[in-house]
Design a protein around this motif. Structure first.
Motif, PDB file in Angstrom:
ATOM      1  N   SER A   1     -14.114 -57.875 154.771  1.00  0.00           N
ATOM      2  CA  SER A   1     -14.400 -59.037 153.935  1.00  0.00           C
ATOM      3  C   SER A   1     -14.161 -60.328 154.702  1.00  0.00           C
ATOM      4  O   SER A   1     -14.931 -61.288 154.613  1.00  0.00           O
ATOM      5  N   PHE A   2     -13.071 -60.363 155.480  1.00  0.00           N
ATOM      6  CA  PHE A   2     -12.795 -61.550 156.296  1.00  0.00           C
ATOM      7  C   PHE A   2     -13.894 -61.760 157.330  1.00  0.00           C
ATOM      8  O   PHE A   2     -14.406 -62.876 157.505  1.00  0.00           O
ATOM      9  N   GLU A   3     -14.301 -60.688 158.036  1.00  0.00           N
ATOM     10  CA  GLU A   3     -15.292 -60.808 159.098  1.00  0.00           C
ATOM     11  C   GLU A   3     -16.632 -61.272 158.544  1.00  0.00           C
ATOM     12  O   GLU A   3     -17.286 -62.166 159.117  1.00  0.00           O
ATOM     13  N   ALA A   4     -17.075 -60.713 157.424  1.00  0.00           N
ATOM     14  CA  ALA A   4     -18.352 -61.115 156.831  1.00  0.00           C
ATOM     15  C   ALA A   4     -18.288 -62.556 156.327  1.00  0.00           C
ATOM     16  O   ALA A   4     -19.230 -63.335 156.515  1.00  0.00           O
ATOM     17  N   THR A   5     -17.182 -62.923 155.685  1.00  0.00           N
ATOM     18  CA  THR A   5     -17.029 -64.295 155.181  1.00  0.00           C
ATOM     19  C   THR A   5     -17.001 -65.291 156.337  1.00  0.00           C
ATOM     20  O   THR A   5     -17.600 -66.374 156.256  1.00  0.00           O
ATOM     21  N   ALA A   6     -16.331 -64.919 157.434  1.00  0.00           N
ATOM     22  CA  ALA A   6     -16.251 -65.816 158.584  1.00  0.00           C
ATOM     23  C   ALA A   6     -17.614 -66.019 159.229  1.00  0.00           C
ATOM     24  O   ALA A   6     -17.918 -67.108 159.733  1.00  0.00           O
ATOM     25  N   ARG A   7     -18.436 -65.006 159.222  1.00  0.00           N
ATOM     26  CA  ARG A   7     -19.773 -65.156 159.802  1.00  0.00           C
ATOM     27  C   ARG A   7     -20.650 -66.042 158.940  1.00  0.00           C
ATOM     28  O   ARG A   7     -21.428 -66.857 159.439  1.00  0.00           O
ATOM     29  N   HIS A   8     -20.571 -65.859 157.632  1.00  0.00           N
ATOM     30  CA  HIS A   8     -21.429 -66.627 156.729  1.00  0.00           C
ATOM     31  C   HIS A   8     -20.796 -67.944 156.281  1.00  0.00           C
ATOM     32  O   HIS A   8     -21.514 -68.851 155.845  1.00  0.00           O
ATOM     33  N   LEU A   9     -19.449 -68.011 156.384  1.00  0.00           N
ATOM     34  CA  LEU A   9     -18.695 -69.147 155.812  1.00  0.00           C
ATOM     35  C   LEU A   9     -19.104 -69.364 154.359  1.00  0.00           C
ATOM     36  O   LEU A   9     -19.294 -70.493 153.892  1.00  0.00           O
ATOM     37  N   ASN A  10     -19.206 -68.223 153.666  1.00  0.00           N
ATOM     38  CA  ASN A  10     -19.653 -68.280 152.277  1.00  0.00           C
ATOM     39  C   ASN A  10     -19.272 -66.960 151.604  1.00  0.00           C
ATOM     40  O   ASN A  10     -19.669 -65.880 152.065  1.00  0.00           O
ATOM     41  N   PHE A  11     -18.478 -67.046 150.510  1.00  0.00           N
ATOM     42  CA  PHE A  11     -18.048 -65.839 149.810  1.00  0.00           C
ATOM     43  C   PHE A  11     -19.223 -65.102 149.172  1.00  0.00           C
ATOM     44  O   PHE A  11     -19.279 -63.872 149.157  1.00  0.00           O
ATOM     45  N   THR A  12     -20.183 -65.867 148.639  1.00  0.00           N
ATOM     46  CA  THR A  12     -21.306 -65.252 147.939  1.00  0.00           C
ATOM     47  C   THR A  12     -22.166 -64.428 148.891  1.00  0.00           C
ATOM     48  O   THR A  12     -22.547 -63.284 148.594  1.00  0.00           O
ATOM     49  N   GLN A  13     -22.474 -64.974 150.070  1.00  0.00           N
ATOM     50  CA  GLN A  13     -23.294 -64.244 151.042  1.00  0.00           C
ATOM     51  C   GLN A  13     -22.556 -63.029 151.594  1.00  0.00           C
ATOM     52  O   GLN A  13     -23.158 -61.974 151.826  1.00  0.00           O
ATOM     53  N   ALA A  14     -21.254 -63.182 151.802  1.00  0.00           N
ATOM     54  CA  ALA A  14     -20.465 -62.039 152.269  1.00  0.00           C
ATOM     55  C   ALA A  14     -20.463 -60.936 151.220  1.00  0.00           C
ATOM     56  O   ALA A  14     -20.566 -59.745 151.537  1.00  0.00           O
ATOM     57  N   ALA A  15     -20.334 -61.319 149.942  1.00  0.00           N
ATOM     58  CA  ALA A  15     -20.333 -60.345 148.856  1.00  0.00           C
ATOM     59  C   ALA A  15     -21.662 -59.596 148.789  1.00  0.00           C
ATOM     60  O   ALA A  15     -21.703 -58.383 148.578  1.00  0.00           O
ATOM     61  N   SER A  16     -22.768 -60.327 148.995  1.00  0.00           N
ATOM     62  CA  SER A  16     -24.087 -59.702 148.972  1.00  0.00           C
ATOM     63  C   SER A  16     -24.236 -58.698 150.108  1.00  0.00           C
ATOM     64  O   SER A  16     -24.771 -57.603 149.915  1.00  0.00           O
ATOM     65  N   GLU A  17     -23.733 -59.054 151.292  1.00  0.00           N
ATOM     66  CA  GLU A  17     -23.841 -58.157 152.448  1.00  0.00           C
ATOM     67  C   GLU A  17     -23.045 -56.878 152.244  1.00  0.00           C
ATOM     68  O   GLU A  17     -23.510 -55.786 152.604  1.00  0.00           O
ATOM     69  N   LEU A  18     -21.847 -56.993 151.659  1.00  0.00           N
ATOM     70  CA  LEU A  18     -20.965 -55.836 151.504  1.00  0.00           C
ATOM     71  C   LEU A  18     -21.124 -55.146 150.154  1.00  0.00           C
ATOM     72  O   LEU A  18     -20.397 -54.191 149.859  1.00  0.00           O
TER      73      LEU A  18
ATOM     74  N   LEU B   1      -6.488 -68.375 156.728  1.00  0.00           N
ATOM     75  CA  LEU B   1      -7.615 -68.120 157.621  1.00  0.00           C
ATOM     76  C   LEU B   1      -8.797 -69.049 157.375  1.00  0.00           C
ATOM     77  O   LEU B   1      -9.610 -69.267 158.286  1.00  0.00           O
ATOM     78  N   PHE B   2      -8.905 -69.566 156.156  1.00  0.00           N
ATOM     79  CA  PHE B   2     -10.009 -70.456 155.808  1.00  0.00           C
ATOM     80  C   PHE B   2      -9.485 -71.735 155.164  1.00  0.00           C
ATOM     81  O   PHE B   2      -8.491 -71.717 154.433  1.00  0.00           O
ATOM     82  N   LYS B   3     -10.184 -72.817 155.441  1.00  0.00           N
ATOM     83  CA  LYS B   3      -9.984 -74.055 154.688  1.00  0.00           C
ATOM     84  C   LYS B   3     -11.004 -74.055 153.566  1.00  0.00           C
ATOM     85  O   LYS B   3     -12.211 -73.929 153.806  1.00  0.00           O
ATOM     86  N   ARG B   4     -10.532 -74.134 152.328  1.00  0.00           N
ATOM     87  CA  ARG B   4     -11.432 -74.176 151.181  1.00  0.00           C
ATOM     88  C   ARG B   4     -11.831 -75.630 150.961  1.00  0.00           C
ATOM     89  O   ARG B   4     -11.027 -76.448 150.496  1.00  0.00           O
ATOM     90  N   LEU B   5     -13.056 -75.953 151.305  1.00  0.00           N
ATOM     91  CA  LEU B   5     -13.552 -77.324 151.197  1.00  0.00           C
ATOM     92  C   LEU B   5     -14.482 -77.450 149.993  1.00  0.00           C
ATOM     93  O   LEU B   5     -15.021 -76.447 149.513  1.00  0.00           O
TER      94      LEU B   5
END
Length: 298
Positions: free
Chosen positions: A13-30, A52-56
């Motif tokens: 989950s961390f690796e996918a989120t870090a690549r997309h910098l987006n929780f929604t896109q990471a969720a779709s991938e996984l 690990l992330f800054k929530r902006l």
């Protein structure tokens, strides 16, 4: 005290989120929900004791700790996926890829392959040529090379123990008769193969005719080309016993005189050292080594 390794799903989950910098896109991938991804990332941060992330307001940004951690996690996941696929994910339809010296395939391997196919009909093989040794062969499982068997990072099994001797067509171009002794070779075109250490100079020296000098010569970058030129009557080539037996038996080539020398160079089956070998590759290796032992010197 070492930290306990985090659960793999948290790391994914961390690796996918870090690549997309987006929780929604990471969720779709996984194939998970956004809430699940966010919860797993928070769990990972809690276990590591670092953010690990800054929530902006407009998205995510990796912290310095996240930037340092991402390459390691990414590489571990990639290597785990590759190893899992290699060991457990290959179906019977997987093609075994063998890069093969062209003359060895034509003269030695092709006439024997029907026996392997009969024994292992479920194993599909793709053969590619290795004319240029600079090609790294990363896409192949195994390779057949000519040389002395010492290549950095590779394990090599010797396949041939050759005798080296002149061969030519019984009918040479221009109506010339085949030479009757090595001393006459200076009157003929000698066919040289680039890249073979044990060529004409080696044979003449080992056979005791170092004083013979070639009046004419042609050079080729593959032995198969030189043998074909000899078969067509265009000169005298050096034959290797493992390769020219069929052409001699059929009368396409002859050995004009009985002077042969042993070679230290040989054909080898090579594969990367310390690397998992697929079961199909192991079947091929066992079979070709058995063929080589039965046909040693031929």
């Amino acid at each position: 005290m070492k930290k306990k390794l985090p659960p793999l799903n948290w790391l994914r989950s961390f690796e996918a989120t870090a690549r997309h910098l987006n929780f929604t896109q990471a969720a779709s991938e996984l194939n998970l929900t956004q809430a699940a991804i966010s919860q797993q990332v928070k769990g990972l941060e809690s276990q590591l004791g670092a953010t690990l992330f800054k929530r902006l307001p407009r998205g995510l940004e990796l912290t310095d700790a996240g930037k340092a951690y991402l390459p390691v996690v990414h590489e571990c996941i990639r290597r785990l996926a590759t190893a899992t696929d290699e060991i457990f994910g290959q179906s019977k339809a997987r093609l075994l890829t063998v890069r093969c010296n062209l003359v060895f395939f034509t003269a030695w391997l092709a006439p024997r392959l029907h026996r392997f196919q009969r024994l292992y009909p479920e194993v599909g093989i793709r053969f590619t040529s290795n004319i240029w040794i600079e090609d790294d062969g990363k896409e192949s499982d195994m390779e057949i090379r000519y040389g002395k068997g010492t290549w950095p990072g590779l394990e090599a099994d010797r396949l041939t123990w050759d005798k080296l001797f002149p061969v030519c067509s019984p009918r040479l171009a221009g109506g010339m008769a085949p030479p009757e002794s090595p001393e006459q070779l200076s009157e003929y075109t000698l066919l040289h193969v680039i890249g073979y250490e044990e060529g004409w100079g080696y044979w003449l020296d080992q056979a005791g005719f170092a004083n013979v000098r070639s009046g004419h010569e042609m050079q080729f970058d593959t032995l198969i080309s030189a043998l074909e030129m000899a078969r067509q009557g265009g000169g005298i080539a050096l034959g290797r016993s493992s390769l020219v037996g069929g052409m001699i038996d059929s009368g396409e080539l002859i050995t004009p005189f009985e002077f042969s020398v042993d070679t230290s160079e040989a054909f080898h089956l090579v594969r990367p050292a310390f690397k998992y070998i697929h079961p199909h590759a192991e079947l091929f290796r066992s079979w070709i080594m058995d063929e080589a032992s039965q046909n040693r010197g031929s």
